[in-house]
Design a protein around this motif. Structure first.
Motif, PDB file in Angstrom:
ATOM      1  N   ASN A  23      34.376  60.859  58.329  1.00 38.09           N
ATOM      2  CA  ASN A  23      33.438  60.993  59.450  1.00 38.09           C
ATOM      3  C   ASN A  23      32.840  59.652  59.850  1.00 38.09           C
ATOM      4  N   ASP A  24      32.563  58.806  58.855  1.00 39.94           N
ATOM      5  CA  ASP A  24      32.000  57.483  59.124  1.00 39.94           C
ATOM      6  C   ASP A  24      32.487  56.500  58.060  1.00 39.94           C
ATOM      7  N   LEU A  58      31.786  57.747  46.965  1.00 37.63           N
ATOM      8  CA  LEU A  58      31.381  58.462  48.176  1.00 37.63           C
ATOM      9  C   LEU A  58      32.398  59.557  48.480  1.00 37.63           C
ATOM     10  N   ASP A  59      31.937  60.601  49.119  1.00 33.82           N
ATOM     11  CA  ASP A  59      32.781  61.737  49.480  1.00 33.82           C
ATOM     12  C   ASP A  59      33.813  61.288  50.521  1.00 33.82           C
ATOM     13  N   PRO A  60      35.112  61.462  50.236  1.00 33.00           N
ATOM     14  CA  PRO A  60      36.152  61.048  51.199  1.00 33.00           C
ATOM     15  C   PRO A  60      36.015  61.721  52.556  1.00 33.00           C
ATOM     16  N   LEU A  72      37.684  50.729  60.812  1.00 32.26           N
ATOM     17  CA  LEU A  72      36.580  49.773  60.684  1.00 32.26           C
ATOM     18  C   LEU A  72      36.843  48.519  61.504  1.00 32.26           C
ATOM     19  N   GLU A  73      38.041  47.977  61.385  1.00 34.55           N
ATOM     20  CA  GLU A  73      38.384  46.756  62.126  1.00 34.55           C
ATOM     21  C   GLU A  73      38.368  46.988  63.625  1.00 34.55           C
TER      22      GLU A  73
END
Length: 117
Positions: free
Chosen positions: A94-95, A87-89, A8-9
């Motif tokens: 994937n995102d 949420l699904d790991p 993310l960073e």
């Protein structure tokens, strides 16, 4: 979670630098503000004003990345921003900027924003 944070960073930095480079290439010397010194909201506003609609995709991605990083800071990362279910790991792999579970994302895309603050 540290792997997702790094991704993310890295993506956040890359897109932010891309917008800054485009704004600097537009020669904004007369406005007196360096795009590199702007917070995300100001950078986005400046990019929309100066660069026009062609930057909406990178802006949207930057805002999603920023929201995911904020969720991490708040301890809410990995939860759907609407229903708060995990949420699904695999989907996060994937995102990592994913904000909603598939059910809530489908509702959101249809224009059902009733759960937003």
């Amino acid at each position: 979670m540290s792997g997702w944070r790094r991704r993310l960073e890295a993506d956040w930095t890359q897109i932010r630098q891309q917008l800054i480079a485009e704004l600097e290439a537009a020669r904004l010397d007369d406005i007196g503000v360096s795009p590199a010194q702007c917070e995300v909201e100001s950078l986005v506003a400046m990019a929309r004003t100066v660069l026009g609609p062609g930057v909406e995709a990178p802006i949207a991605r930057l805002l999603h990345l920023d929201a995911a990083l904020c969720q991490m800071e708040l301890g809410l990362y990995g939860l759907c921003s609407d229903c708060e279910e995990p949420l699904d790991p695999i989907a996060l792999d994937n995102d990592p900027a994913m904000q909603r579970c598939p059910r809530c994302e489908a509702r959101y895309r249809k224009g059902d924003h009733t759960r937003e603050l």
